[in-house]
Design an enzyme around this catalytic site. Structure first.
Site, PDB file in Angstrom:
ATOM      1  N   VAL A 189       0.896  -1.381   0.383  1.00 40.61           N
ATOM      2  CA  VAL A 189      -0.404  -0.434   0.100  1.00 40.61           C
ATOM      3  C   VAL A 189       0.960   1.427  -0.805  1.00 40.61           C
ATOM      4  O   VAL A 189       0.386   2.292  -0.325  1.00 40.61           O
ATOM      5  CB  VAL A 189      -1.525   0.443   0.954  1.00 40.61           C
ATOM      6  CG1 VAL A 189      -1.876  -1.065   1.241  1.00 40.61           C
ATOM      7  CG2 VAL A 189      -0.110   0.128   2.520  1.00 40.61           C
ATOM      8  N   LYS A 190       2.138   1.245   0.034  1.00 40.43           N
ATOM      9  CA  LYS A 190       3.043   2.479  -0.105  1.00 40.43           C
ATOM     10  C   LYS A 190       3.232   2.731  -1.365  1.00 40.43           C
ATOM     11  O   LYS A 190       2.363   2.428  -2.327  1.00 40.43           O
ATOM     12  CB  LYS A 190       4.309   2.001   0.255  1.00 40.43           C
ATOM     13  CG  LYS A 190       3.973   1.454   2.343  1.00 40.43           C
ATOM     14  CD  LYS A 190       3.666   2.415   2.897  1.00 40.43           C
ATOM     15  CE  LYS A 190       3.863   2.004   4.600  1.00 40.43           C
ATOM     16  NZ  LYS A 190       3.353   1.086   5.362  1.00 40.43           N
ATOM     17  N   ILE A 191       4.083   4.064  -1.562  1.00 36.80           N
ATOM     18  CA  ILE A 191       4.231   4.672  -2.797  1.00 36.80           C
ATOM     19  C   ILE A 191       4.697   3.346  -4.015  1.00 36.80           C
ATOM     20  O   ILE A 191       3.759   3.655  -4.328  1.00 36.80           O
ATOM     21  CB  ILE A 191       4.922   5.797  -2.509  1.00 36.80           C
ATOM     22  CG1 ILE A 191       4.137   7.035  -1.521  1.00 36.80           C
ATOM     23  CG2 ILE A 191       5.212   6.667  -4.571  1.00 36.80           C
ATOM     24  CD1 ILE A 191       5.017   8.282  -1.227  1.00 36.80           C
TER      25      ILE A 191
END
Length: 388
Positions: A189-191
């Site tokens: 879910v991070k960049i």
């Protein structure tokens, strides 16, 4: 109707091809891709050294150990973060304490930190390490934190799990101007993602060597770091009690491929956040405030309900959004009200700004492949949930 998640990864054909190439190679672990990924991140953010590991939690742990954190020491961090930002101290046998948040940025408040440090100096209980967390991708006031670190003698680990690709005062987060070590996360879910994975960057060669050793059982094959004489080409020595925190070649290959799109991903997130700002401007919400010195990684878009202007409760709005297929979340439950930390003696009211934030905050969907039609659906559902 399909659920719109609050975050999700973007996997392209190029990413898949990069991973398949590793699967068909001679190395699935401890090959050339991990150093390549480390170099790509270090060069991008302007750091000298990088150590890739299997999670940001592992990176925080070895960063603490590299700075000598241990029994009798204390680490301070923010209560509004994932529990790993505090747990890393407990792994080292150290104590944990918290500093309340700034009501505008939701990051650790430098004014509250200054007051707490002044009191701690008088009582003889200054922290050894501070972990400021760049919540939602917006950097903390690192210049002010650095000045306090110089005055009071503590070390600084930036928890930039939300912030790869972001900037502070015009330079990429991770360049090490105001900290000893910076940690990034590459959870899906991070960049950008490596599936699971984390990385620590530093400009200090000694800290780099220590973290490099700690991520791999404390074992070295480098004659310069051995304590005895090598007995043959098979020889290695365990010189520290380390851990198996290594990143795999598959994860690193995915990371190398994702890094080529990092700047585009962050720019897209900014475009979507600006659109949220416009579409939500007439609702009874506090929208994310951005410091003029920062260029956020925009990992999260957090709104706060103006509960005195809304007839529904925080829970009712949250549940209405979930029922409408909007996968909202709450980042985060304050660490100090978790049962484990309550047993240490923390009271829910110890950090009132953090508690106030928790009672009002909702994370809306934000990721680089979010379409405008989906964003419109989020906004309409929120408008309805608020009774507007």
């Amino acid at each position: 109707m399909a659920i719109i998640p609050y975050g999700r990864q973007d996997i392209t054909t190029a990413d898949i091809d990069a991973v398949v190439e590793v699967l068909q190679s001679d190395f699935l672990t401890q090959g050339p891709m991990v150093p390549r990924f480390e170099l790509s991140v270090a060069e991008h953010v302007g750091a000298t050294h990088a150590v890739a590991v299997n999670s940001a939690t592992s990176a925080l742990h070895i960063a603490c150990l590299a700075l000598g954190l241990g029994p009798g020491d204390s680490l301070w961090t923010t209560p509004i973060s994932f529990v790993a930002s505090a747990n890393c101290a407990l792994y080292c046998g150290a104590r944990v304490d918290f500093v309340d948040i700034d009501p505008r940025t939701y990051n650790l408040c430098p004014l509250a930190l200054a007051r707490k440090l002044q009191a701690a100096e008088l009582s003889g209980h200054l922290p050894k390490v501070l972990v400021p967390v760049h919540l939602a991708g917006q950097p903390c006031d690192m210049q002010a934190i650095h000045a306090l670190a110089q005055r009071y003698g503590f070390r600084v680990i930036e928890d930039a799990s939300h912030a790869v690709g972001g900037k502070y005062q015009g330079s990429f987060i991770g360049d090490g101007r105001y900290s000893d070590i910076t940690v990034f996360s590459f959870h899906p879910v991070k960049i950008i993602t490596t599936a699971e994975g984390g990385l620590a960057v530093t400009n200090n060669p000694e800290l780099f060597q220590r973290m490099n050793l700690l991520r791999s059982h404390g074992i070295t094959r480098d004659p310069e770091h051995m304590q005895g004489l090598a007995h043959g080409p098979w020889y290695y020595e365990q010189v520290e009690l380390g851990f198996n925190y290594r990143m795999t070649e598959l994860q690193a290959a995915l990371g190398v491929s994702q890094m080529t799109r990092l700047d585009d991903y962050v720019a897209r997130r900014h475009t979507l956040a600006a659109r949220y700002d416009e579409l939500l401007s007439d609702l009874p919400l506090t929208l994310p405030w951005q410091h003029p010195d920062s260029y956020s990684g925009r990992h999260l878009y957090v709104v706060r309900l103006k509960l005195n202007e809304v007839e529904r409760t925080h829970l009712e709005v949250f549940e209405a959004l979930r029922a409408a297929g909007i996968g909202v979340n709450l980042h985060y439950i304050p660490i100090h009200i978790q049962p484990y930390y309550q047993r240490m003696g923390f009271a829910a009211t110890d950090f009132p700004e953090a508690l106030r934030y928790y009672h009002e905050a909702i994370s809306l969907p934000l990721y680089q492949t979010l379409e405008e039609a989906q964003q419109d659906r989020v906004v309409n559902a929120l408008r309805e949930a608020l009774g507007q």
